[in-house]
Design a protein around this motif. Structure first.
Motif, PDB file in Angstrom:
ATOM      1  N   PRO A 296      -7.695 144.282  22.696  1.00 46.39           N
ATOM      2  CA  PRO A 296      -7.027 145.487  23.205  1.00 46.39           C
ATOM      3  C   PRO A 296      -5.512 145.370  23.082  1.00 46.39           C
ATOM      4  O   PRO A 296      -4.955 144.276  22.985  1.00 46.39           O
ATOM      5  CB  PRO A 296      -7.470 145.523  24.672  1.00 46.39           C
ATOM      6  CG  PRO A 296      -7.698 144.079  25.027  1.00 46.39           C
ATOM      7  CD  PRO A 296      -8.249 143.449  23.772  1.00 46.39           C
ATOM      8  N   SER A 297      -4.857 146.534  23.099  1.00 46.45           N
ATOM      9  CA  SER A 297      -3.393 146.531  23.034  1.00 46.45           C
ATOM     10  C   SER A 297      -2.785 145.938  24.293  1.00 46.45           C
ATOM     11  O   SER A 297      -1.697 145.356  24.256  1.00 46.45           O
ATOM     12  CB  SER A 297      -2.881 147.964  22.824  1.00 46.45           C
ATOM     13  OG  SER A 297      -3.332 148.470  21.588  1.00 46.45           O
TER      14      SER A 297
ATOM     15  N   GLY B 274      -2.370 141.869  23.488  1.00 45.16           N
ATOM     16  CA  GLY B 274      -3.555 141.535  24.257  1.00 45.16           C
ATOM     17  C   GLY B 274      -3.841 140.044  24.205  1.00 45.16           C
ATOM     18  O   GLY B 274      -3.216 139.297  23.456  1.00 45.16           O
TER      19      GLY B 274
ATOM     20  N   GLY C  81      -2.867 144.379  19.294  1.00 46.62           N
ATOM     21  CA  GLY C  81      -4.197 144.954  19.388  1.00 46.62           C
ATOM     22  C   GLY C  81      -4.778 145.254  18.015  1.00 46.62           C
ATOM     23  O   GLY C  81      -4.068 145.617  17.079  1.00 46.62           O
TER      24      GLY C  81
ATOM     25  N   VAL D 199      -9.733 140.191  26.432  1.00 45.91           N
ATOM     26  CA  VAL D 199     -11.131 140.274  26.032  1.00 45.91           C
ATOM     27  C   VAL D 199     -11.713 138.868  26.079  1.00 45.91           C
ATOM     28  O   VAL D 199     -11.022 137.891  25.762  1.00 45.91           O
ATOM     29  CB  VAL D 199     -11.279 140.880  24.611  1.00 45.91           C
ATOM     30  CG1 VAL D 199     -10.563 140.034  23.574  1.00 45.91           C
ATOM     31  CG2 VAL D 199     -12.742 141.056  24.243  1.00 45.91           C
TER      32      VAL D 199
END
Length: 234
Positions: A204-205, A39, A178, A209
């Motif tokens: 997040p994987s 991510g 992540g 963000v």
């Protein structure tokens, strides 16, 4: 007349299984590798007036405390051009070796008394043959013994996940596994401690963000640039 005994033929089933196994192995090798799961963090740093902050170092560390594996530290450069350190802020990972090329037509005397790294490069021109090893996390303040206004900073990170904001106050840290992280921000004029900027962040994987940080800035007390007599090539 004697007849030669024949060896029993290999079972057809066994030969078929071997052929299928070999075909499957070839198919597996031909398949493209699965993309890495990672991510991104899109970070923004602004001051209390809402203005973007350039030259802010954004660092993220896994919440477990381990810095994680990254690209092995290599060699970076802190240049000297037009009687200034370029870049003004150089973030590196602990274990990085830094070269200090002098691209001015005069000599410089580079030094630091910072606890994270104390060193001295007496008057020189060109590029020193040996880089300086920065193996301890922390902030290293650079100066020139000849030109008082020359100030630069090397931020030595314990984490491989770091980057520096541009003029728009933004930067993207990509390729992070992540998980839960702690994000920190440092700047040469940061008001307060770097630890006070810490904020938790779930990466997040896949995907990205956003992380926004507001910091206070102290006045810029750098010495005023002044002409220097050109005696002796200084």
């Amino acid at each position: 007349m004697k007849t030669r005994a024949r060896l029993p033929a290999a079972p057809r089933v066994g030969r078929a299984k071997a052929a299928i196994g070999g075909l499957l192995a070839l198919l597996v090798l031909a398949l493209p590798a699965a993309p890495a799961v990672a991510g991104d963090i899109r970070a923004t740093v602004r001051d209390r007036d809402g203005k973007p902050v350039a030259d802010a170092v954004v660092v993220v560390v896994p919440s477990g405390g381990a810095a994680g594996a990254g690209t092995p530290p290599g060699v970076a450069e802190e240049d000297q051009r037009n009687k200034e350190f370029v870049p003004y802020v150089l973030p590196v990972q602990a274990g990085t070796r830094v070269l200090f090329p002098n691209n001015d037509n005069i000599r410089h005397h580079v030094y630091s008394f910072s606890p994270a790294k104390t060193f001295e490069l007496p008057l020189y021109s060109g590029t020193p043959t040996s880089p300086v090893l920065f193996d301890k996390p922390g902030v290293v303040i650079l100066g020139c013994n000849i030109h008082d206004w020359m100030v630069g900073y090397i931020y030595v990170s314990e984490s491989p996940h770091f980057a520096k904001t541009g003029a728009d106050g933004k930067v993207t840290l990509g390729g992070l596994p992540g998980g839960d992280y702690t994000l920190r921000v440092w700047h040469p004029r940061l008001e307060g401690s770097e630890q006070a900027t810490a904020q938790p962040l779930a990466v997040p994987s896949t995907g990205a963000v956003d992380a926004a940080t507001t910091i206070g800035l102290t006045p810029d007390f750098r010495a005023r640039r002044a002409p220097t007599p050109g005696r002796g090539g200084y």
